[in-house]
Design a protein around this motif. Structure first.
Motif, PDB file in Angstrom:
ATOM      1  N   ASP A   1      30.052  41.328  32.998  1.00  0.00           N
ATOM      2  CA  ASP A   1      29.141  41.939  32.045  1.00  0.00           C
ATOM      3  C   ASP A   1      29.953  42.274  30.790  1.00  0.00           C
ATOM      4  O   ASP A   1      31.032  42.847  30.885  1.00  0.00           O
ATOM      5  CB  ASP A   1      28.573  43.223  32.669  1.00  0.00           C
ATOM      6  N   PRO A   2      29.440  41.917  29.602  1.00  0.00           N
ATOM      7  CA  PRO A   2      30.184  42.200  28.366  1.00  0.00           C
ATOM      8  C   PRO A   2      30.438  43.701  28.141  1.00  0.00           C
ATOM      9  O   PRO A   2      31.356  44.064  27.419  1.00  0.00           O
ATOM     10  CB  PRO A   2      29.289  41.649  27.257  1.00  0.00           C
ATOM     11  N   LYS A   3      29.644  44.555  28.768  1.00  0.00           N
ATOM     12  CA  LYS A   3      29.795  46.003  28.579  1.00  0.00           C
ATOM     13  C   LYS A   3      30.802  46.624  29.539  1.00  0.00           C
ATOM     14  O   LYS A   3      31.070  47.813  29.457  1.00  0.00           O
ATOM     15  CB  LYS A   3      28.456  46.694  28.757  1.00  0.00           C
ATOM     16  N   THR A   4      31.346  45.825  30.449  1.00  0.00           N
ATOM     17  CA  THR A   4      32.249  46.382  31.454  1.00  0.00           C
ATOM     18  C   THR A   4      33.710  46.272  31.015  1.00  0.00           C
ATOM     19  O   THR A   4      34.054  45.478  30.157  1.00  0.00           O
ATOM     20  CB  THR A   4      32.052  45.688  32.817  1.00  0.00           C
ATOM     21  N   SER A   5      34.532  47.070  31.627  1.00  0.00           N
ATOM     22  CA  SER A   5      35.968  47.006  31.394  1.00  0.00           C
ATOM     23  C   SER A   5      36.535  45.946  32.347  1.00  0.00           C
ATOM     24  O   SER A   5      36.414  46.080  33.570  1.00  0.00           O
ATOM     25  CB  SER A   5      36.592  48.376  31.674  1.00  0.00           C
ATOM     26  N   ILE A   6      37.120  44.907  31.796  1.00  0.00           N
ATOM     27  CA  ILE A   6      37.657  43.819  32.605  1.00  0.00           C
ATOM     28  C   ILE A   6      38.905  44.316  33.335  1.00  0.00           C
ATOM     29  O   ILE A   6      39.791  44.913  32.721  1.00  0.00           O
ATOM     30  CB  ILE A   6      38.029  42.601  31.720  1.00  0.00           C
ATOM     31  N   PRO A   7      38.991  44.079  34.648  1.00  0.00           N
ATOM     32  CA  PRO A   7      40.171  44.517  35.405  1.00  0.00           C
ATOM     33  C   PRO A   7      41.366  43.594  35.129  1.00  0.00           C
ATOM     34  O   PRO A   7      41.659  42.672  35.889  1.00  0.00           O
ATOM     35  CB  PRO A   7      39.703  44.435  36.862  1.00  0.00           C
ATOM     36  N   GLU A   8      42.069  43.862  34.015  1.00  0.00           N
ATOM     37  CA  GLU A   8      43.147  42.972  33.571  1.00  0.00           C
ATOM     38  C   GLU A   8      44.240  42.815  34.619  1.00  0.00           C
ATOM     39  O   GLU A   8      44.760  41.718  34.816  1.00  0.00           O
ATOM     40  CB  GLU A   8      43.726  43.471  32.252  1.00  0.00           C
ATOM     41  N   THR A   9      44.597  43.898  35.295  1.00  0.00           N
ATOM     42  CA  THR A   9      45.633  43.817  36.334  1.00  0.00           C
ATOM     43  C   THR A   9      45.162  42.890  37.454  1.00  0.00           C
ATOM     44  O   THR A   9      45.939  42.086  37.970  1.00  0.00           O
ATOM     45  CB  THR A   9      45.948  45.215  36.906  1.00  0.00           C
ATOM     46  N   GLY A  10      43.893  42.985  37.812  1.00  0.00           N
ATOM     47  CA  GLY A  10      43.336  42.109  38.842  1.00  0.00           C
ATOM     48  C   GLY A  10      43.331  40.657  38.405  1.00  0.00           C
ATOM     49  O   GLY A  10      43.656  39.760  39.195  1.00  0.00           O
ATOM     50  N   ILE A  11      42.997  40.403  37.146  1.00  0.00           N
ATOM     51  CA  ILE A  11      43.005  39.036  36.614  1.00  0.00           C
ATOM     52  C   ILE A  11      44.428  38.476  36.678  1.00  0.00           C
ATOM     53  O   ILE A  11      44.644  37.348  37.125  1.00  0.00           O
ATOM     54  CB  ILE A  11      42.466  38.998  35.162  1.00  0.00           C
ATOM     55  N   ARG A  12      45.416  39.279  36.249  1.00  0.00           N
ATOM     56  CA  ARG A  12      46.816  38.825  36.307  1.00  0.00           C
ATOM     57  C   ARG A  12      47.251  38.559  37.749  1.00  0.00           C
ATOM     58  O   ARG A  12      47.958  37.592  38.016  1.00  0.00           O
ATOM     59  CB  ARG A  12      47.747  39.847  35.643  1.00  0.00           C
ATOM     60  N   THR A  13      46.825  39.414  38.670  1.00  0.00           N
ATOM     61  CA  THR A  13      47.168  39.216  40.082  1.00  0.00           C
ATOM     62  C   THR A  13      46.564  37.917  40.603  1.00  0.00           C
ATOM     63  O   THR A  13      47.229  37.155  41.312  1.00  0.00           O
ATOM     64  CB  THR A  13      46.685  40.416  40.932  1.00  0.00           C
ATOM     65  N   LEU A  14      45.311  37.647  40.242  1.00  0.00           N
ATOM     66  CA  LEU A  14      44.682  36.381  40.652  1.00  0.00           C
ATOM     67  C   LEU A  14      45.416  35.189  40.045  1.00  0.00           C
ATOM     68  O   LEU A  14      45.635  34.178  40.726  1.00  0.00           O
ATOM     69  CB  LEU A  14      43.210  36.347  40.244  1.00  0.00           C
ATOM     70  N   MET A  15      45.794  35.299  38.774  1.00  0.00           N
ATOM     71  CA  MET A  15      46.523  34.211  38.110  1.00  0.00           C
ATOM     72  C   MET A  15      47.840  33.937  38.831  1.00  0.00           C
ATOM     73  O   MET A  15      48.210  32.783  39.053  1.00  0.00           O
ATOM     74  CB  MET A  15      46.775  34.553  36.641  1.00  0.00           C
ATOM     75  N   ASP A  16      48.550  35.005  39.198  1.00  0.00           N
ATOM     76  CA  ASP A  16      49.828  34.847  39.907  1.00  0.00           C
ATOM     77  C   ASP A  16      49.626  34.276  41.305  1.00  0.00           C
ATOM     78  O   ASP A  16      50.374  33.422  41.750  1.00  0.00           O
ATOM     79  CB  ASP A  16      50.563  36.194  40.020  1.00  0.00           C
TER      80      ASP A  16
END
Length: 151
Positions: free
Chosen positions: A85-100
Protein backbone atom coordinates in the motif's frame (compact mmCIF):
# COMPACT_ATOMS: atom_id res chain seq x y z
CA UNK A 1 -8.74 -45.98 11.40
CA UNK A 2 -10.41 -42.64 10.71
CA UNK A 3 -11.37 -41.64 7.23
CA UNK A 4 -10.15 -38.23 6.04
CA UNK A 5 -12.58 -35.47 6.85
CA UNK A 6 -13.75 -32.59 4.80
CA UNK A 7 -16.17 -29.89 5.78
CA UNK A 8 -18.75 -31.66 3.61
CA UNK A 9 -18.40 -35.25 4.89
CA UNK A 10 -20.68 -36.94 7.39
CA UNK A 11 -18.86 -35.63 10.48
CA UNK A 12 -19.53 -32.09 9.32
CA UNK A 13 -23.11 -33.00 8.46
CA UNK A 14 -24.64 -30.30 10.57
CA UNK A 15 -24.80 -27.27 8.31
CA UNK A 16 -24.78 -24.86 11.24
CA UNK A 17 -21.59 -26.38 12.67
CA UNK A 18 -19.84 -26.25 9.30
CA UNK A 19 -20.86 -22.61 8.87
CA UNK A 20 -19.65 -21.83 12.38
CA UNK A 21 -16.22 -23.29 11.55
CA UNK A 22 -15.99 -21.33 8.30
CA UNK A 23 -17.05 -18.15 10.11
CA UNK A 24 -14.40 -18.61 12.79
CA UNK A 25 -11.78 -19.33 10.15
CA UNK A 26 -12.62 -16.27 8.07
CA UNK A 27 -12.78 -13.99 11.12
CA UNK A 28 -9.37 -15.07 12.44
CA UNK A 29 -7.20 -11.98 12.84
CA UNK A 30 -3.98 -13.59 14.09
CA UNK A 31 -1.95 -16.67 13.26
CA UNK A 32 -2.53 -17.91 16.82
CA UNK A 33 -6.31 -17.87 16.20
CA UNK A 34 -5.78 -20.14 13.19
CA UNK A 35 -3.54 -22.51 15.16
CA UNK A 36 -6.15 -22.83 17.91
CA UNK A 37 -8.94 -23.50 15.43
CA UNK A 38 -6.80 -26.00 13.51
CA UNK A 39 -6.02 -27.87 16.73
CA UNK A 40 -9.66 -27.83 17.80
CA UNK A 41 -10.83 -29.27 14.47
CA UNK A 42 -8.14 -31.97 14.52
CA UNK A 43 -9.03 -32.91 18.10
CA UNK A 44 -12.66 -33.25 17.13
CA UNK A 45 -12.43 -34.79 13.63
CA UNK A 46 -8.90 -36.18 13.27
CA UNK A 47 -6.32 -35.27 10.62
CA UNK A 48 -7.40 -32.57 8.20
CA UNK A 49 -7.79 -33.43 4.52
CA UNK A 50 -5.61 -31.59 2.03
CA UNK A 51 -8.28 -29.06 0.91
CA UNK A 52 -8.83 -27.95 4.50
CA UNK A 53 -5.07 -27.71 5.10
CA UNK A 54 -4.83 -25.52 1.96
CA UNK A 55 -7.60 -23.30 3.32
CA UNK A 56 -5.66 -22.79 6.55
CA UNK A 57 -2.50 -21.96 4.54
CA UNK A 58 -4.37 -19.39 2.46
CA UNK A 59 -5.82 -17.80 5.59
CA UNK A 60 -2.38 -17.64 7.21
CA UNK A 61 -0.96 -15.88 4.13
CA UNK A 62 -3.96 -13.56 4.11
CA UNK A 63 -3.40 -12.57 7.75
CA UNK A 64 0.31 -11.93 7.10
CA UNK A 65 -0.48 -9.89 3.97
CA UNK A 66 -3.03 -7.81 5.85
CA UNK A 67 -0.61 -7.14 8.72
CA UNK A 68 1.98 -5.94 6.17
CA UNK A 69 -0.66 -3.77 4.44
CA UNK A 70 -0.12 -5.39 1.08
CA UNK A 71 -2.40 -4.29 -1.74
CA UNK A 72 -1.85 -7.46 -3.72
CA UNK A 73 -0.12 -10.79 -3.73
CA UNK A 74 -0.13 -12.50 -7.09
CA UNK A 75 1.34 -15.91 -7.91
CA UNK A 76 1.80 -16.90 -11.50
CA UNK A 77 4.28 -18.96 -13.45
CA UNK A 78 6.41 -19.74 -10.40
CA UNK A 79 6.75 -16.13 -9.27
CA UNK A 80 4.99 -14.11 -6.63
CA UNK A 81 4.58 -10.36 -7.03
CA UNK A 82 4.12 -8.55 -3.73
CA UNK A 83 2.80 -4.96 -3.73
CA UNK A 84 2.61 -2.64 -0.73
CA UNK A 85 0.00 0.00 0.00
CA UNK A 86 1.48 3.41 -0.93
CA UNK A 87 0.42 4.75 2.50
CA UNK A 88 2.36 2.12 4.44
CA UNK A 89 5.89 2.20 5.76
CA UNK A 90 7.91 -0.28 3.70
CA UNK A 91 9.86 -2.72 5.91
CA UNK A 92 13.28 -1.83 4.45
CA UNK A 93 15.18 -4.17 6.78
CA UNK A 94 12.89 -7.01 5.70
CA UNK A 95 13.39 -6.17 2.02
CA UNK A 96 17.19 -6.20 2.51
CA UNK A 97 16.95 -9.52 4.36
CA UNK A 98 14.93 -11.02 1.50
CA UNK A 99 17.44 -9.66 -1.03
CA UNK A 100 20.31 -11.26 0.91
CA UNK A 101 18.52 -14.56 1.47
CA UNK A 102 17.05 -15.05 -2.00
CA UNK A 103 19.72 -13.21 -4.04
CA UNK A 104 19.03 -13.89 -7.75
CA UNK A 105 15.46 -15.05 -7.02
CA UNK A 106 14.49 -11.57 -5.69
CA UNK A 107 13.84 -8.55 -7.90
CA UNK A 108 12.55 -5.08 -7.00
CA UNK A 109 9.90 -4.00 -9.48
CA UNK A 110 9.20 -0.56 -8.02
CA UNK A 111 9.58 1.20 -4.67
CA UNK A 112 6.31 -0.50 -3.66
CA UNK A 113 6.64 -3.98 -5.17
CA UNK A 114 8.95 -6.90 -5.64
CA UNK A 115 8.98 -10.27 -7.32
CA UNK A 116 10.23 -13.49 -5.78
CA UNK A 117 10.88 -16.59 -7.86
CA UNK A 118 9.46 -19.58 -6.01
CA UNK A 119 11.37 -22.86 -6.18
CA UNK A 120 8.22 -25.00 -6.14
CA UNK A 121 5.56 -25.23 -8.81
CA UNK A 122 2.84 -26.70 -6.60
CA UNK A 123 0.92 -24.97 -3.84
CA UNK A 124 2.12 -27.38 -1.14
CA UNK A 125 5.67 -26.13 -1.76
CA UNK A 126 4.84 -22.52 -2.58
CA UNK A 127 2.74 -21.84 0.52
CA UNK A 128 5.53 -22.43 3.08
CA UNK A 129 8.02 -20.49 0.93
CA UNK A 130 5.66 -17.53 0.59
CA UNK A 131 4.74 -17.67 4.28
CA UNK A 132 8.43 -17.61 5.26
CA UNK A 133 9.09 -14.56 3.04
CA UNK A 134 6.12 -12.67 4.50
CA UNK A 135 7.19 -13.58 8.03
CA UNK A 136 10.66 -12.17 7.33
CA UNK A 137 9.06 -8.92 6.18
CA UNK A 138 6.85 -8.82 9.27
CA UNK A 139 9.56 -9.59 11.81
CA UNK A 140 12.10 -7.25 10.22
CA UNK A 141 9.45 -4.58 9.78
CA UNK A 142 8.85 -4.23 13.52
CA UNK A 143 11.02 -2.17 15.83
CA UNK A 144 11.96 -5.22 17.89
CA UNK A 145 12.73 -7.19 14.71
CA UNK A 146 14.93 -4.37 13.40
CA UNK A 147 16.74 -4.19 16.74
CA UNK A 148 17.32 -7.95 16.71
CA UNK A 149 18.63 -7.78 13.15
CA UNK A 150 21.07 -5.00 14.06
CA UNK A 151 22.61 -7.00 16.92
Amino acid sequence: HRQPTTPTDQRFRRHSHRLSLYKRLSSSQQIGDLALLNGEIQDRYGPLPEPVERLFEVMQIRILAKSLRLTSLEIKEGNVVVSFDPKTSIPETGIRTLMDRYKSRFRLLSPLSFELHLTHTDWSGQAPELTAALQILGVCGTKSGAAETAV
